[in-house]
Design a protein around this motif. Structure first.
Motif, mmCIF file in Angstrom:
data_model
loop_
_atom_site.group_PDB
_atom_site.id
_atom_site.type_symbol
_atom_site.label_atom_id
_atom_site.label_comp_id
_atom_site.label_asym_id
_atom_site.label_seq_id
_atom_site.Cartn_x
_atom_site.Cartn_y
_atom_site.Cartn_z
ATOM 1 N N ARG A 111 26.483 -44.163 -32.830
ATOM 2 C CA ARG A 111 25.659 -44.154 -31.619
ATOM 3 C C ARG A 111 26.032 -42.981 -30.715
ATOM 4 N NH1 ARG A 111 25.324 -49.674 -28.496
ATOM 5 N NH2 ARG A 111 23.643 -48.515 -27.457
ATOM 6 N N VAL A 112 27.300 -42.581 -30.750
ATOM 7 C CA VAL A 112 27.734 -41.453 -29.919
ATOM 8 C C VAL A 112 27.501 -40.121 -30.629
ATOM 9 C CG1 VAL A 112 29.661 -40.404 -28.677
ATOM 10 C CG2 VAL A 112 29.487 -42.897 -28.808
ATOM 11 N N PRO A 140 23.114 -40.182 -32.820
ATOM 12 C CA PRO A 140 22.171 -41.220 -32.410
ATOM 13 C C PRO A 140 20.793 -41.104 -33.057
ATOM 14 C CG PRO A 140 22.472 -39.619 -30.651
ATOM 15 C CD PRO A 140 23.513 -39.316 -31.690
ATOM 16 N N THR A 182 32.892 -36.356 -26.295
ATOM 17 C CA THR A 182 31.454 -36.561 -26.151
ATOM 18 C C THR A 182 31.197 -37.836 -25.364
ATOM 19 O OG1 THR A 182 31.057 -35.493 -28.293
ATOM 20 C CG2 THR A 182 29.279 -36.833 -27.399
ATOM 21 N N ARG A 194 28.086 -40.205 -23.791
ATOM 22 C CA ARG A 194 26.642 -40.435 -23.914
ATOM 23 C C ARG A 194 25.915 -40.248 -22.580
ATOM 24 N NH1 ARG A 194 25.782 -46.205 -25.829
ATOM 25 N NH2 ARG A 194 23.606 -45.520 -26.084
ATOM 26 N N THR A 195 24.674 -39.808 -22.682
ATOM 27 C CA THR A 195 23.822 -39.710 -21.506
ATOM 28 C C THR A 195 23.731 -41.081 -20.838
ATOM 29 O OG1 THR A 195 22.522 -37.971 -22.556
ATOM 30 C CG2 THR A 195 21.510 -39.114 -20.688
#
Length: 200
Positions: A19-20, A23, A114, A116-117
């Motif tokens: 998911r990171v 995605p 990293t 996530r937004t």
């Protein structure tokens, strides 16, 4: 108040890693494997190779979860790292310091951070670095290296370079600036930062 939990990236959390790091399910995603890659790599196998690493000790990185109260947190970020002895591409670098081979097993390299937004500017990256330092120390590291960039005064790091982290972020995690390298990210110089760790 938000709570940040930082844990090793193990096989049972691989869906969260994806998911990171990937995605959108890109076949040729980086998967934080560039420095770990053999000389001749099949980029389409990076995800499978990272999954294999999550089953080994030490883990190939850390995950951060952002939550509130007792509720389970949602995956928010990733920190990738490895011993230099496992960073095969870095060992062949012409623009980044490779160090002495005799120290590769106890020198760890922090590769990428990293977030996530939607989870940025909430302390996630700093929590990942602090957690990574502790994890590396617990697994025998005596030195940690990183190669972040420094944004121009009054400006932010471009998104294309953000994964390498910033000098200030690493300095807040106890790293010292050793000097500029011959590498760049988004045309910004990558600096060599190091944190020494006293043996336990």
């Amino acid at each position: 108040m938000a709570r940040i939990d930082v844990v090793p990236a193990t096989t049972d959390r691989f869906d969260d890693i994806a998911r990171v790091l990937n995605p959108t399910g890109r076949e040729q995603a980086c998967w934080c494997m560039h420095w770990r890659a053999p000389a001749q790599e099949d980029v389409t196998t990076r995800g499978a190779r990272l999954r294999e690493l999550t089953a080994q000790e030490p883990a190939p990185g850390m995950l951060a979860y952002l939550g509130t109260g007792e509720a389970p947190g949602e995956v928010a970020g990733w920190l990738g790292f490895s011993r230099r002895s496992a960073a095969r591409s870095l060992q062949r670098s012409r623009v980044l310091p490779v160090g002495e081979p005799g120290t590769w097993d106890t020198t760890w390299v922090f590769m990428c951070v990293t977030v996530r937004t939607g989870f940025r500017r909430q302390g996630v990256a700093q929590a990942l670095l602090d957690g990574g330092v502790g994890y590396a120390a617990a697994h025998g590291a005596t030195a940690l290296d990183a190669f972040p960039v420094e944004p121009p005064p009054g400006r932010r790091v471009p998104v294309s370079a953000a994964f390498v982290g910033t000098v200030g972020m690493y300095e807040r995690a106890g790293f010292d600036r050793l000097g500029p390298t011959g590498a760049t990210s988004a045309r910004l110089t990558r600096w060599h930062l190091r944190r020494e760790i006293a043996p336990a």
